[in-house]
Design a protein around this motif. Structure first.
Motif, mmCIF file in Angstrom:
data_model
loop_
_atom_site.group_PDB
_atom_site.id
_atom_site.type_symbol
_atom_site.label_atom_id
_atom_site.label_comp_id
_atom_site.label_asym_id
_atom_site.label_seq_id
_atom_site.Cartn_x
_atom_site.Cartn_y
_atom_site.Cartn_z
ATOM 1 N N PRO A 1 -5.678 -3.883 -5.406
ATOM 2 C CA PRO A 1 -6.098 -4.693 -6.570
ATOM 3 C C PRO A 1 -5.929 -3.964 -7.904
ATOM 4 O O PRO A 1 -5.490 -4.567 -8.887
ATOM 5 C CB PRO A 1 -7.581 -4.982 -6.282
ATOM 6 C CG PRO A 1 -7.717 -4.831 -4.813
ATOM 7 C CD PRO A 1 -6.767 -3.739 -4.432
ATOM 8 N N GLY B 1 -3.338 -5.293 -10.732
ATOM 9 C CA GLY B 1 -3.881 -5.633 -12.050
ATOM 10 C C GLY B 1 -3.263 -4.792 -13.157
ATOM 11 O O GLY B 1 -2.944 -5.296 -14.244
ATOM 12 N N LEU C 1 -9.117 -7.385 -10.168
ATOM 13 C CA LEU C 1 -7.907 -7.417 -10.997
ATOM 14 C C LEU C 1 -8.238 -7.603 -12.474
ATOM 15 O O LEU C 1 -7.548 -7.066 -13.341
ATOM 16 C CB LEU C 1 -6.947 -8.506 -10.524
ATOM 17 C CG LEU C 1 -5.906 -8.024 -9.493
ATOM 18 C CD1 LEU C 1 -6.543 -7.886 -8.117
ATOM 19 C CD2 LEU C 1 -4.714 -8.949 -9.420
ATOM 20 N N SER D 1 -4.619 -12.467 -9.007
ATOM 21 C CA SER D 1 -5.880 -12.076 -8.370
ATOM 22 C C SER D 1 -6.224 -12.979 -7.190
ATOM 23 O O SER D 1 -6.854 -12.541 -6.226
ATOM 24 C CB SER D 1 -7.019 -12.086 -9.391
ATOM 25 O OG SER D 1 -7.440 -13.409 -9.710
#
Length: 299
Positions: A30, A34, A162, A181
């Motif tokens: 994640p 991100g 994220l 996300s």
């Protein structure tokens, strides 16, 4: 796993299973994705923030894994789980405080990022995520016992994780990051979903109404197929809408892993001794699909 099996299985293998090295990808992916979305949109990335966030996320996942074993030991659901850190050490309190130490280290790292930016947003998001993570197994909530674990997992490792990673790089928000996300949140919750197939009896005995307990393993296998397909559908929507760069179609290179996972569960869903390994297939899918998505954004 029976008590006899836990005796004859090498202690080193049990500790390796208890530490769960592959599971730390749920911390790495994640933050990586991100940050990749942020880079795609700004052409800049702060490696100090990225590195600090990754180490902090790993520490928080260590807390989550340890505390889950601690709180499961309180309900007795892990009585047959030889790889529980509580069962391996025989010291519930030691594991409780070790988990809290990891949590403190993780939050300290995130707080450092907020201090660098003179902005509390990132630490607030992470604290909310930690609270939801606690509510999964921790008293008095134990929402995982009500079958809400997958929803919590999707939120924590999707939109919250994220958003925090993206904001730590840009101090702003993004629709593209929100869509990404959902992809990562769903792929992470698939790991948790798959972990229920082999432990229906133990869950029932402990009063845990996991999604598989509620719907049965056969329907669960069908739900898994549709959930897995949604990862690729959402990615295609992202590219078609112009929110994702075309390079993110690299995620489709992980499709063979998705097919292998869903076919495996479809065949062995009602055979606990065989289907128990499906969660490791889910971890591979999560890591590969997330990494390919991140590469697509970086490119």
């Amino acid at each position: 796993m029976t008590t006899f099996e836990s005796v004859v299985q090498p202690k080193s293998k049990l500790w390796l299973a208890a530490i769960k090295p592959p599971m730390y990808t749920v911390a790495i992916i994640p933050i990586t994705v991100g940050s990749a979305v942020a880079y795609a949109q700004t052409q800049a990335i702060d490696l100090n923030i990225l590195g600090t966030f990754l180490l902090s996320a790993i520490a928080i996942i260590a807390w989550l894994n340890i505390s889950n074993d601690v709180y499961d030991s309180d309900t007795g659901i892990d009585i047959n789980k030889a790889e529980s850190v509580v069962n391996l050490t025989g010291n519930r309190n030691l594991m409780f405080w070790l988990g809290n130490l990891f949590l403190g280290l993780g939050i300290t790292g995130i707080a450092t990022i907020s201090w660098w930016q003179q902005d509390l947003t990132v630490v607030e998001i992470v604290l909310l995520s930690c609270f939801l993570g606690y509510s999964y197994q921790g008293p008095p909530f134990r929402l995982g016992y009500q079958g809400l674990g997958e929803i919590i997992c999707t939120i924590c490792f999707g939109p919250l994780a994220l958003s925090a990673a993206y904001y730590s790089q840009t101090q702003s928000w993004s629709i593209a990051n929100l869509l990404a996300s959902l992809v990562i949140g769903i792929s992470t919750s698939i790991i948790l979903f798959c972990s229920h197939f082999h432990q229906v009896k133990d869950d029932l005995a402990a009063g845990k109404l996991s999604p598989i307990v509620r719907m049965g393993t056969k329907i669960g296998a069908v739900v898994l197929k549709w959930s897995t397909a949604s990862i690729y559908a959402l990615s295609a929507v992202g590219v078609a809408s112009g929110l994702f760069p075309v390079a993110t179609l690299l995620i489709f290179l992980s499709l063979p892993l998705a097919i292998k996972l869903t076919n495996f569960v479809s065949e062995y869903h009602d055979r606990p001794e065989r289907v128990r390994t499906c969660k490791y297939l889910a971890v591979r899918l999560h890591f590969a699909s997330g990494l390919l998505l991140a590469v697509g954004f970086y490119l």
